[in-house]
Enzyme design. Structure first.
Site, PDB file in Angstrom:
ATOM      1  N   TYR A  73      -2.500   0.226  10.123  1.00 20.19           N
ATOM      2  CA  TYR A  73      -2.652  -0.419   8.818  1.00 20.19           C
ATOM      3  C   TYR A  73      -1.349  -0.314   8.030  1.00 20.19           C
ATOM      4  CZ  TYR A  73      -3.949  -0.890   3.903  1.00 20.19           C
ATOM      5  OH  TYR A  73      -3.989  -1.256   2.581  1.00 20.19           O
ATOM      6  N   SER A 100       0.829  -1.208   0.000  1.00 14.06           N
ATOM      7  CA  SER A 100       0.000   0.000   0.000  1.00 14.06           C
ATOM      8  C   SER A 100       0.860   1.252   0.000  1.00 14.06           C
ATOM      9  CB  SER A 100      -0.899  -0.002   1.245  1.00 14.06           C
ATOM     10  OG  SER A 100      -1.522   1.248   1.428  1.00 14.06           O
TER      11      SER A 100
END
Length: 353
Positions: free
Chosen positions: A182, A157
């Site tokens: 995250y 990501s």
């Protein structure tokens, strides 16, 4: 053109045996549908969790030919065959089940897209992220170690860039300042991939996805929330008073990048481990993004300006030159066109005129 009408530019060898995790997810669904259309045998895994509306996941599966019964929808584990797609509801934390699957099926490629997504949700559910994103990926790596595959491709990501303020983000930039849990789990995945590749010579490529949008997208993402609110004449919350920018990337462009990596040679370095940004390469200001949604909806947004939220970053901007060199990756979809396609899908899916 709606995304349901599949274009085809990148192709890989026919009749490959592929494992795609997160098959009922946004990107996993589109990739599975594309590769089925190209004639590959796919095993799809998904735990069908309820992080967002599970009925959307069931609808994606139905589009893939997996029409589940009420009993199957309520079952924690099942297996269904539909044409070239073998779908299994399973959790990647079940290591023994995963190892058995790898033992019984000789996969050519593994495309690992399953993950617990979302920055804000991680503030209150940290264990979910460690279980899914770290333990789940560790089990995938263990399976690839014991039952070797030609190429493991996994989703990282843009969040790994964290508090980095050097733009555009390059794969060579530091990623040791995560701004969310995250992001931390995705950075952990990159480090695990490198270690396993180094120790066990697993050919592995990580793709740092920038903000992906398009038909069948995730309801927790801004483009979905804004569209829903505008069409239903409800206010939208805009954080940091709109002074933000994202490298919004349309799903069809993302597919071309993934397929480009798949059709190329697997990494051959020492270790055989690569990382690439996959985005548009041109950040869009949040307020311009909202104007594109307004235009596609034919309605104005009622905006409530808010302060910055914990875990957010002001801007993302992908340097995509490495992926361009590798496979000729050139995203083509501007935000106006992409949002037009999304709003058309949204109205069709929710039966709005």
């Amino acid at each position: 053109m709606m995304n349901d009408e599949l274009g085809a530019e990148a192709h890989i060898r026919k009749n490959m045996k592929l494992l795609i995790t997160g098959t009922a997810g946004f990107i996993g669904f589109h990739l599975t549908r594309r590769l089925l259309a190209e004639g590959h045998d796919i095993t799809g895994l998904d735990n069908l969790n309820e992080y967002y509306d599970v009925n959307l996941k069931f609808a994606r599966l139905k589009k893939l030919g997996i029409d589940l019964s009420s009993k199957q929808k309520s079952s924690e584990s099942f297996s269904v065959q539909a044409g070239r797609l073998h779908f299994i509801r399973a959790d990647l934390t079940d290591k023994e089940k995963l190892l058995s699957l790898f033992r019984d099926t000789s996969f050519d490629h593994v495309i690992h897209l399953a993950a617990q997504a979302g920055v804000r949700y991680s503030l209150d559910h940290p264990q979910t992220y460690v279980d899914s994103n770290v333990t789940g990926f560790l089990n995938i790596l263990e399976a690839c170690r014991r039952y070797p595959v030609s190429h493991l491709i996994y989703a990282s990501s843009s969040s790994v860039y964290g508090l980095n303020t050097d733009f555009p983000y390059s794969e060579e930039d530091r990623t040791d300042q995560p701004a969310s849990l995250y992001a931390s789990t995705k950075k952990a995945d990159e480090m695990l991939a490198h270690a396993y590749s180094h120790l066990f010579s697993i050919p592995v490529t990580g793709l740092r996805f920038f903000t992906v949008y398009g038909p069948w997208g995730r309801p927790d993402m801004a483009f979905f929330k804004f569209t829903d609110a505008i069409l239903h004449q409800k206010p939208i919350d805009v954080y940091n008073h709109g002074k933000m920018a994202r490298d919004f990337t349309y799903i069809d462009d993302i597919l071309e990048g993934i397929l480009g990596v798949m059709k190329g040679d697997a990494p051959r370095g020492n270790p055989p481990c690569d990382l690439y940004n996959i985005g548009l390469g041109n950040p869009v200001n949040l307020m311009d993004f909202i104007r594109a949604i307004e235009s596609a909806c034919g309605k104005k947004a009622e905006i409530r300006y808010q302060n910055m939220q914990p875990g957010d970053v002001l801007k993302t901007h992908a340097d995509i030159s490495a992926l361009q060199t590798l496979c000729g990756y050139h995203p083509k979809t501007d935000i106006q066109t992409g949002m037009k396609h999304f709003v058309e899908w949204y109205k069709s899916y929710y039966h709005l005129s």
